[in-house]
Design a protein around this motif. Structure first.
Motif, short mmCIF file in Angstrom:
data_model
loop_
_atom_site.label_atom_id
_atom_site.label_comp_id
_atom_site.label_asym_id
_atom_site.label_seq_id
_atom_site.Cartn_x
_atom_site.Cartn_y
_atom_site.Cartn_z
N GLN A 17 0.71 -1.25 0.02
CA GLN A 17 -0.05 0.03 -0.12
C GLN A 17 0.93 1.32 0.02
N SER A 18 2.10 1.13 -0.46
CA SER A 18 3.02 2.21 -0.39
C SER A 18 3.87 2.53 -1.32
N ALA A 19 3.39 2.41 -2.55
CA ALA A 19 3.76 2.82 -4.04
C ALA A 19 5.08 1.81 -4.08
N GLY A 20 5.16 0.70 -3.59
CA GLY A 20 6.56 -0.22 -3.99
C GLY A 20 7.51 -0.27 -2.89
N ALA A 21 7.35 0.51 -1.83
CA ALA A 21 8.13 0.74 -0.84
C ALA A 21 7.78 -0.48 0.41
N SER A 82 2.36 -1.98 9.57
CA SER A 82 3.52 -0.90 9.47
C SER A 82 4.85 -1.45 9.57
N PHE A 83 5.67 -1.25 8.87
CA PHE A 83 7.08 -1.70 8.89
C PHE A 83 7.79 -1.08 10.03
N THR A 84 8.54 -1.73 10.98
CA THR A 84 9.00 -1.12 12.16
C THR A 84 10.46 -1.61 12.27
N THR A 85 11.14 -2.56 11.49
CA THR A 85 12.58 -3.16 11.51
C THR A 85 13.38 -1.82 11.35
N THR A 86 14.58 -1.74 11.95
CA THR A 86 15.42 -0.81 11.53
C THR A 86 16.90 -1.22 10.81
N ASP A 87 17.14 -2.63 10.94
CA ASP A 87 18.41 -3.01 10.44
C ASP A 87 18.32 -3.48 8.99
N HIS A 88 17.27 -3.48 8.30
CA HIS A 88 17.13 -3.78 7.11
C HIS A 88 16.02 -3.14 6.54
N PRO A 89 16.25 -2.89 5.13
CA PRO A 89 15.05 -2.32 4.26
C PRO A 89 13.80 -3.18 4.26
N ALA A 90 12.78 -2.63 4.02
CA ALA A 90 11.33 -3.38 4.02
C ALA A 90 11.17 -4.19 2.90
#
Length: 164
Positions: A17-21, A82-90
């Motif tokens: 839901q975030s334009a490919g992110a 909602s993505f919350t991880t901080t050590d790698h990209p979604a």
């Protein structure tokens, strides 16, 4: 003692839901608590999802917060993540469809997560170890060391006194 809230889950669909992110995702999970305590109807906004995303990026477990809950039954739930991880990209979760996940809830005071038996919940060990490592990080961040000849008069939780 019963585990606060924990469900084993299998990702059955994921729509970005975030334009490919892939930072906001509508996801549907088949859920089961192999101990027979919790149901999909208990999933709530604010719960946390840990997903084995090794199919997209080897060795990763990715954490999401449940922003909203849609349709839910005893054995399935549709949520907005909602993505919350901080050590790698979604990651692109389309690679993780069919993969295992955990839906869980933090404790009220410390924000710790329940530990679970991967064999009982029929989940990969890496998800259980993620819970342990996540809790260790929370506990470590809250610990302060006070050095001195006398103990503090009013110690605060997480404070460790080392006598000199």
């Amino acid at each position: 003692m019963r585990v606060k809230f924990l469900l084993g889950a299998t990702l059955t669909s994921a729509v970005d839901q975030s334009a490919g992110a892939w930072t906001t995702v509508t996801a549907t999970f088949a859920v089961k608590d192999w101990e027979g305590v919790n149901l999909g109807t208990g999933v709530a906004a604010g719960d946390v999802v840990w997903m084995d995303t090794g199919a997209f990026e080897p060795g990763t477990v990715t954490e999401y917060s449940i922003a909203a809950v849609g349709a839910k039954t005893a054995t399935s739930v549709t949520v907005t993540l909602s993505f919350t991880t901080t050590d790698h990209p979604a990651p692109d979760l389309s690679y993780s469809v069919g993969g295992k996940a955990v839906i869980t809830r933090k404790t009220t005071n410390k924000g710790l997560f329940p530990l679970f038996s991967p064999s009982v919940q029929q989940l990969p060990d890496k998800l259980a170890f993620y819970a342990q490592n996540r809790n260790a990080g929370i506990a470590d961040a809250e610990t302060t060391v006070v050095v001195g000849a006398t103990a503090p008069a009013n110690p605060v939780p997480g404070q460790v006194w080392v006598k000199t």
